[in-house]
Design a protein around this motif. Structure first.
Motif, PDB file in Angstrom:
ATOM      1  N   THR A 413       8.570  14.666 -13.847  1.00 32.08           N
ATOM      2  CA  THR A 413       8.831  15.871 -11.971  1.00 32.08           C
ATOM      3  C   THR A 413       7.782  16.377 -11.795  1.00 32.08           C
ATOM      4  O   THR A 413       8.201  17.743 -11.953  1.00 32.08           O
ATOM      5  N   GLY A 414       7.432  16.057  -9.843  1.00 32.15           N
ATOM      6  CA  GLY A 414       7.244  17.795  -9.391  1.00 32.15           C
ATOM      7  C   GLY A 414       5.467  17.449  -9.401  1.00 32.15           C
ATOM      8  O   GLY A 414       5.504  18.413  -9.151  1.00 32.15           O
ATOM      9  N   ARG A 415       4.770  17.119 -10.414  1.00 34.26           N
ATOM     10  CA  ARG A 415       3.766  17.232 -11.366  1.00 34.26           C
ATOM     11  C   ARG A 415       2.756  16.606 -11.098  1.00 34.26           C
ATOM     12  O   ARG A 415       2.966  14.987 -10.520  1.00 34.26           O
ATOM     13  N   PRO A 416       1.479  16.427 -11.257  1.00 33.79           N
ATOM     14  CA  PRO A 416       0.059  15.584 -10.841  1.00 33.79           C
ATOM     15  C   PRO A 416       0.427  14.066 -11.600  1.00 33.79           C
ATOM     16  O   PRO A 416       1.122  13.942 -12.247  1.00 33.79           O
ATOM     17  N   GLN A 417       0.550  13.589 -10.882  1.00 36.56           N
ATOM     18  CA  GLN A 417       0.112  11.836 -11.318  1.00 36.56           C
ATOM     19  C   GLN A 417      -1.678  11.609 -11.373  1.00 36.56           C
ATOM     20  O   GLN A 417      -2.467  12.053 -11.426  1.00 36.56           O
ATOM     21  N   MET A 418      -1.210  10.628 -12.298  1.00 39.24           N
ATOM     22  CA  MET A 418      -2.063   9.714 -12.654  1.00 39.24           C
ATOM     23  C   MET A 418      -3.045   9.312 -11.449  1.00 39.24           C
ATOM     24  O   MET A 418      -3.062   8.126 -11.440  1.00 39.24           O
ATOM     25  N   GLN A 419      -3.385   9.364 -10.644  1.00 38.83           N
ATOM     26  CA  GLN A 419      -4.123   8.556  -9.218  1.00 38.83           C
ATOM     27  C   GLN A 419      -4.189  10.132  -8.597  1.00 38.83           C
ATOM     28  O   GLN A 419      -3.756  10.996  -7.931  1.00 38.83           O
ATOM     29  N   LEU A 420      -5.252   9.578  -7.993  1.00 37.76           N
ATOM     30  CA  LEU A 420      -6.284  11.180  -7.043  1.00 37.76           C
ATOM     31  C   LEU A 420      -6.256  10.721  -5.483  1.00 37.76           C
ATOM     32  O   LEU A 420      -6.349   9.185  -4.679  1.00 37.76           O
ATOM     33  N   HIS A 421      -6.457  11.144  -4.747  1.00 35.71           N
ATOM     34  CA  HIS A 421      -6.872  11.540  -3.571  1.00 35.71           C
ATOM     35  C   HIS A 421      -8.111  10.910  -3.922  1.00 35.71           C
ATOM     36  O   HIS A 421      -8.487  11.411  -4.315  1.00 35.71           O
ATOM     37  N   HIS A 422      -8.240  10.834  -2.264  1.00 35.08           N
ATOM     38  CA  HIS A 422     -10.115  10.462  -2.087  1.00 35.08           C
ATOM     39  C   HIS A 422     -11.248  11.468  -1.880  1.00 35.08           C
ATOM     40  O   HIS A 422     -11.740  11.484  -2.240  1.00 35.08           O
ATOM     41  N   ASP A 423      -9.824  13.215  -1.980  1.00 34.03           N
ATOM     42  CA  ASP A 423     -11.649  14.222  -2.464  1.00 34.03           C
ATOM     43  C   ASP A 423     -11.232  14.879  -3.482  1.00 34.03           C
ATOM     44  O   ASP A 423     -11.890  15.733  -4.646  1.00 34.03           O
ATOM     45  N   GLY A 424     -10.717  13.637  -4.511  1.00 33.46           N
ATOM     46  CA  GLY A 424     -10.896  13.634  -5.729  1.00 33.46           C
ATOM     47  C   GLY A 424      -9.047  14.473  -6.986  1.00 33.46           C
ATOM     48  O   GLY A 424      -9.104  14.606  -7.840  1.00 33.46           O
ATOM     49  N   THR A 425      -8.280  15.282  -5.713  1.00 32.28           N
ATOM     50  CA  THR A 425      -7.730  15.766  -5.993  1.00 32.28           C
ATOM     51  C   THR A 425      -6.332  15.173  -6.364  1.00 32.28           C
ATOM     52  O   THR A 425      -6.103  13.648  -5.859  1.00 32.28           O
ATOM     53  N   ALA A 426      -5.342  15.269  -7.602  1.00 32.03           N
ATOM     54  CA  ALA A 426      -4.226  14.710  -7.495  1.00 32.03           C
ATOM     55  C   ALA A 426      -3.427  14.525  -7.242  1.00 32.03           C
ATOM     56  O   ALA A 426      -2.860  15.448  -6.202  1.00 32.03           O
TER      57      ALA A 426
END
Length: 428
Positions: A413-426
């Motif tokens: 919880t609270g950590r990056p997910q296996m899904q990205l923003h359009h700029d490539g960040t998690a």
């Protein structure tokens, strides 16, 4: 507003009159049947094509169906074909799948033919992704656009929720998974009326989708592992350790995801990224064996059918290879979801624990491994718990999984997910 005040306000919210809920039944039934039939149709088409690619063609050519050469050829060719769809077909098979979760805003209808073709090719060709994300996106788009046209009195948001619930019901063969996921989504919203009033139409759609799938395809998720006896302290400790270790392993993939996606993105063209991704997946398949190909659900059944048939080292190899294949397939542009491959990874990890420590029951290892892996990959608590429990039909497993969820959830919880923003960040 304090938590207690908000809870009291929700508890005192007036219930929706039955006359307001009754008009939702027919739309929910229609969406449920249609969502299931679309899922079943795409799955049947992919299975037919898979039979040609992995049985008919290699047999006629006199090559081994799962030989290294054939895996490299088919996976690379799949990348080429999906790359052509993404490049040339109108709509480019939808947005970058790395930026999408289970729920997605409706896409334009023109996107759907390419998305469905890319999905069928992926399912048949062997990349380690499932059908859930593109099928949900397709059903949401169809329900949204057709619903607004033929029943403009209902909101577009309702059509999207009905489609998502119906597809989840169809995918899992039960409305329970959909009810849990939708309830979790509702938890962060201010609802008008009672929770069950808001769940009435989605649950109707999910139950219809699940029933349609059950009548047509007769799905079964129970792996028929040896039943788990009364739990003891050793079982509790094993569940805690396996679920937490699986969650940590899944988080390693989550942290690697933006970097692998960035490497493929720098190639700049789908006809470079997807064929290269297919080639890498073929090499991984050669390393891990044919069970590490495809979405993984049938392959989980094969593993569970003979838990003693592989060594701890072989289970460990399949776990790591399948996890790497999931990251590569989701990064290079193949259209697909991550739930079913994550189930295979968690099950293989749990069977690795069983092979390493035979005192750990296979059923407990599989359930705890799937729980931890799904928590890391999907960040869907209820869905992870439900999926892990339904794989092992044991009345004692649910309490152990609830206990094992606690430390595993703290790790993710609270950590990056296996899904990205359009700029490539998690996404966090």
């Amino acid at each position: 507003m304090t938590h207690d005040a908000a809870r009291q306000a929700h508890a005192s919210a007036p219930a929706t009159p039955a006359r307001a809920l009754l008009p939702l039944i027919v739309p929910a039934l229609v969406v449920g049947v249609a969502a299931s039939l679309l899922f079943l149709g795409v799955s049947a088409l992919a299975e037919k094509l898979q039979g040609v690619l992995w049985n008919g063609l290699p047999e006629s050519l006199g090559v081994g169906r799962y030989s290294v050469v054939w895996m490299l050829v088919v996976l690379t060719a799949t990348g080429v074909l999906v790359g052509l769809v993404v490049w040339k077909v109108p709509g480019h098979a939808g947005p970058d799948p790395a930026t999408l979760g289970l729920s997605a805003p409706p896409v334009a209808p023109a996107v759907l033919p390419g998305l469905l073709v890319a999905t069928a090719l992926m399912l048949a060709g062997g990349p380690s992704l499932g059908p859930e994300n593109p099928i949900i996106a397709t059903n949401i788009a169809l329900a949204f656009w057709l619903g607004r046209r033929f029943a403009p009195g209902l909101s577009g948001g309702l059509w999207a929720v009905l489609a998502e619930a119906a597809t989840l019901g169809a995918l899992f063969g039960t409305p329970v998974a959909a009810a849990l996921v939708i309830s979790e989504a509702f938890a962060g919203q201010r609802l008008e009326g009672k929770l069950w009033d808001n769940l009435f139409a989605p649950l109707t759609a999910a139950a219809t989708g699940a029933t349609t799938t059950a009548l047509v395809a007769h799905p079964a998720f129970d792996l028929h592992l040896p039943p788990l006896g009364p739990p003891d302290g050793g079982n509790v400790l094993a569940a805690l350790v396996i679920a937490s270790a699986a969650a940590l392993l899944g988080m390693a993939a989550v942290y690697a995801f933006p970097y692998v996606h960035g490497a493929f993105s720098r190639l700049g063209h789908p006809m470079l990224a997807l064929p290269l991704g297919g080639l890498v997946l073929g090499l991984l398949g050669a390393l891990g064996g044919h069970l590490t190909l495809f979405k993984g659900l049938d392959e989980v059944g094969e593993l569970a059918g003979n838990p003693e048939g592989w060594s701890a080292g072989q289970f460990a190899t399949m776990t790591v290879v399948k996890l790497a294949a999931l990251v590569v397939a989701a990064s290079c542009g193949f259209r697909g979801g991550r739930i079913f491959p994550a189930v295979f990874i968690g099950a293989a990890f749990g069977l690795f624990a069983h092979a390493l420590v035979p005192a750990v029951p296979a059923a407990l290892g599989v359930a705890a491994g799937v729980l931890g892996m799904l928590l890391a990959i999907t960040r869907q608590g209820w869905l992870s718990l439900f999926t892990a429990a339904v794989l092992v039909a044991s009345p004692t497993i649910l309490a152990l999984l609830c206990i094992a969820t606690l430390p595993a959830w703290l790790l993710v919880t609270g950590r990056p997910q296996m899904q990205l923003h359009h700029d490539g960040t998690a996404v966090r």
